[in-house]
Design an enzyme around this catalytic site. Structure first.
Site: not given
Ligand code: NAI
Ligand code: 15L
Length: 269
Positions: A73, A138
């Site tokens: 992420s 990413y």
């Molecule tokens: P995070 O990093 O907290 O969670 C990602 C999860 O995916 C982790 O629990 C990790 O163990 C799992 N993971 C990573 N590689 C893996 C693999 N090869 N196989 C199985 N599981 C795997 O990220 P978060 O913040 O929860 O984001 C979730 C999704 O939303 C991500 O795809 C991120 O790119 C996307 N996203 C999140 C944003 C946010 O504000 N939290 C903003 C934009 C996009």
């Molecule tokens: C993302 O895509 C990341 O997964 C999240 O951790 C934040 O950094 C978010 O963008 C952001 O732009 O704030």
């Protein structure tokens, strides 16, 4: 489409996954959880890597839809992004196609278009069909995911809503986030709309609350039935007093992707 009931939530151990585990059941979903990490208190969660195609095929069997959050992420070396986000997302779509799953909600990111200059006073909101301008490897993987979703719709009739999420955290913690914040409650509302809207084909939406300082156009999300209830403005006074207004001459504050364009946070694993 008929309301999906059984939904596979990948990345369920992560920040957003944990929030959605708590918020989505109120919309009457039966969640099947998957992550490469075990989830405390959830012995039935599937522990599998996106590299494991047999495990993915079993995980998607019988679900009505998938919310795909799993992956790296933040920024990482290209080889890691390739395995987890590019090959991993392909593996999941293949499993979904093979098992006849009808819809995916894909966690794309604002970083797919992160090198788009952010609007300044009086500029138009950024439309959803603005060209891909990833700010990192990413972000590039999220551009790929959106194109993969388009291919699987055009070629196989597998529907996707790609949600270019802004920042989904309990509260905004920077002045940039005042523009791109999505409250967790609005996140659940948006995922619910993306799961239940009719005939989405492949639809791309921005994922945020109805922020006063919004940078992008939420109309494609609203067309799915999304009605955001929150606005980051209540946090503006304190954040601006602490951090100052964004400076358009500062490269880390001039683009949609914020500091990802110049000094992105690095995936720690
Ligand atoms: P995070 O990093 O907290 O969670 C990602 C999860 O995916 C982790 O629990 C990790 O163990 C799992 N993971 C990573 N590689 C893996 C693999 N090869 N196989 C199985 N599981 C795997 O990220 P978060 O913040 O929860 O984001 C979730 C999704 O939303 C991500 O795809 C991120 O790119 C996307 N996203 C999140 C944003 C946010 O504000 N939290 C903003 C934009 C996009
Ligand atoms: C993302 O895509 C990341 O997964 C999240 O951790 C934040 O950094 C978010 O963008 C952001 O732009 O704030």
């Amino acid at each position: 489409m008929p309301a999906p009931r059984t939904v596979l939530l990948t990345g369920a151990a992560g920040g957003l996954g944990t929030l959605m585990q708590n918020l989505l059941p109120a919309f009457d979903y039966d969640l099947r959880l998957l992550d490469m990490r075990p989830i405390e208190g959830e012995p039935d969660a599937i522990v599998a890597d996106l590299a494991d195609r047999a495990a993915l095929r079993e995980a998607v069997r019988g679900v009505d839809a998938i919310i795909h959050l799993a992956g790296i992420s933040l920024e990482a070396p290209f080889e890691k992004i390739l395995d987890a986000n590019i090959v991993g997302t392909y593996n999941l779509y293949e499993a979904a196609r093979e098992e006849g799953v009808r819809r995916v909600v894909f966690a794309s990111s604002n970083h797919a278009v992160g090198f788009t200059p952010r609007p300044k006073d009086g500029d138009a909101l950024i439309p959803v069909d603005t060209p891909h301008r990833p700010d990192t490897f990413y972000g590039l993987s999220k551009s790929f995911g959106e194109d993969l979703a388009q291919l699987y719709w055009d070629k196989h009739g597998l529907e996707t809503v790609s949600v270019r999420i802004g920042s989904c955290f309990p509260r905004p913690t920077s002045v940039r986030m005042l523009s791109v914040w999505m409250s967790p409650a609005d996140g659940a509302r948006l995922f619910h709309a993306a799961l239940t809207a009719e005939n989405v084909g492949h639809t791309v939406v921005y994922g945020s609350s109805a922020n006063t300082r919004l940078w992008w156009d939420l109309s494609s999300a609203r067309a799915l039935g999304y009605a955001p209830q929150d606005d980051s403005e209540e946090f503006a006074g304190k954040l601006i007093a602490e951090q100052g207004e964004l400076d358009p001459e500062n490269i880390a504050q001039a683009y949609l992707g914020g500091h990802f364009v110049s000094d992105p946070p690095i995936w720690p694993y």
